[in-house]
Scaffold this motif. Structure first.
Motif, PDB file in Angstrom:
ATOM      1  N   ARG A  19       0.852  -1.187   0.000  1.00 25.65           N
ATOM      2  CA  ARG A  19       0.000   0.000   0.000  1.00 25.65           C
ATOM      3  C   ARG A  19       0.890   1.240   0.000  1.00 25.65           C
ATOM      4  O   ARG A  19       1.700   1.430   0.907  1.00 25.65           O
ATOM      5  N   ILE A  51      -8.182   9.904  -8.809  1.00 23.87           N
ATOM      6  CA  ILE A  51      -9.418  10.120  -8.070  1.00 23.87           C
ATOM      7  C   ILE A  51      -9.766  11.597  -8.082  1.00 23.87           C
ATOM      8  O   ILE A  51      -8.881  12.454  -7.949  1.00 23.87           O
ATOM      9  N   GLY A  56     -15.001  11.721  -5.267  1.00 21.14           N
ATOM     10  CA  GLY A  56     -14.546  10.342  -5.118  1.00 21.14           C
ATOM     11  C   GLY A  56     -14.570   9.477  -6.364  1.00 21.14           C
ATOM     12  O   GLY A  56     -14.278   8.280  -6.292  1.00 21.14           O
ATOM     13  N   THR A  58     -13.321   7.591  -9.561  1.00 18.35           N
ATOM     14  CA  THR A  58     -11.994   7.010  -9.804  1.00 18.35           C
ATOM     15  C   THR A  58     -11.849   6.529 -11.240  1.00 18.35           C
ATOM     16  O   THR A  58     -12.838   6.309 -11.951  1.00 18.35           O
ATOM     17  N   THR A  69      -6.416  -0.381  -5.981  1.00 12.50           N
ATOM     18  CA  THR A  69      -7.522   0.442  -5.521  1.00 12.50           C
ATOM     19  C   THR A  69      -6.987   1.763  -4.984  1.00 12.50           C
ATOM     20  O   THR A  69      -6.089   1.762  -4.133  1.00 12.50           O
ATOM     21  N   SER A  71      -7.774   5.292  -2.884  1.00 13.38           N
ATOM     22  CA  SER A  71      -8.711   5.739  -1.860  1.00 13.38           C
ATOM     23  C   SER A  71      -8.148   6.957  -1.145  1.00 13.38           C
ATOM     24  O   SER A  71      -6.995   7.351  -1.370  1.00 13.38           O
ATOM     25  N   ARG A  72      -8.967   7.522  -0.257  1.00 16.51           N
ATOM     26  CA  ARG A  72      -8.549   8.723   0.461  1.00 16.51           C
ATOM     27  C   ARG A  72      -8.950   8.627   1.924  1.00 16.51           C
ATOM     28  O   ARG A  72     -10.059   8.187   2.242  1.00 16.51           O
ATOM     29  N   ASN A  73      -8.080   9.083   2.791  1.00 15.94           N
ATOM     30  CA  ASN A  73      -8.387   9.302   4.196  1.00 15.94           C
ATOM     31  C   ASN A  73      -8.709  10.778   4.326  1.00 15.94           C
ATOM     32  O   ASN A  73      -7.807  11.619   4.263  1.00 15.94           O
ATOM     33  N   TYR A  80      -4.240   6.801  -0.917  1.00 14.37           N
ATOM     34  CA  TYR A  80      -3.613   5.492  -0.895  1.00 14.37           C
ATOM     35  C   TYR A  80      -3.760   4.790  -2.236  1.00 14.37           C
ATOM     36  O   TYR A  80      -4.733   4.996  -2.956  1.00 14.37           O
TER      37      TYR A  80
END
Length: 127
Positions: A19, A51, A56, A58, A69, A71-73, A80
Motif C-alpha cells: 500500500r 481520483i 470520489g 476514480t 484500488t 482511496s482517500r483518508n 492510498y
C-alpha cells in the motif's frame, strides 16, 4: 505551499501486496484530482489510477483494474494506492501527482494533466 509526499514502497514477491501513501498538504479546496503514476527503467511514465477529490470518482488503467484500488483518508488528506496480486511488470518508481484547483468533470491519466508531483517511491516485485 502545495506538497505531496509518497511512502510505502518496497520489495515484494509476485502475488503479494503493498500500500502506497501520498500525504497532500497546502490545497485550498477539494476541487482537484490526485493521480498515481509509475515509471519503469527505459519506459515512459504512465498513469495507473486517479481520483476526483471532491466526489470520489476514480479511474484505472486497464493493466491494474481489479488489482489496484485508490482511496482517500479525508481526515488526514492522505491518498492510498492499495496494490494486490502484484506482478513483476509492476516494478517501477511510483509517483503521486495532483492537478491545479478546478472542478473535475472528466478524469484523465495523461501526465500533462497534472501540475504537482511527489518525489516517488520504488516498488520492486521479484522472487
Amino acid at each position: 505551499q502545495l506538497q505531496l509526499v509518497e511512502s510505502g514502497g518496497g520489495l515484494v514477491q509476485p502475488g503479494g501486496s503493498l500500500r502506497l501513501s501520498c500525504a497532500a498538504s497546502g490545497f485550498p479546496s477539494d476541487y482537484y484530482a490526485i493521480g498515481w503514476f509509475r515509471q519503469a527503467p527505459g519506459k515512459e511514465r504512465e498513469g495507473v489510477s486517479c481520483i476526483s477529490v471532491n466526489d470520489g470518482r476514480t479511474l484505472y488503467a486497464d493493466s491494474v483494474k481489479g488489482r489496484f484500488t485508490i482511496s482517500r483518508n479525508y481526515a488526514e488528506n492522505t491518498f492510498y494506492l492499495q496494490m494486490n496480486n502484484l506482478k513483476e511488470e509492476d516494478t517501477a518508481i511510483y509517483y503521486c501527482a495532483a492537478t491545479k484547483e478546478f472542478e473535475v468533470v472528466v478524469l484523465d491519466l495523461q501526465v500533462a494533466w497534472y501540475d504537482y508531483w511527489g518525489q516517488g517511491t520504488q516498488v520492486t516485485v521479484s522472487s
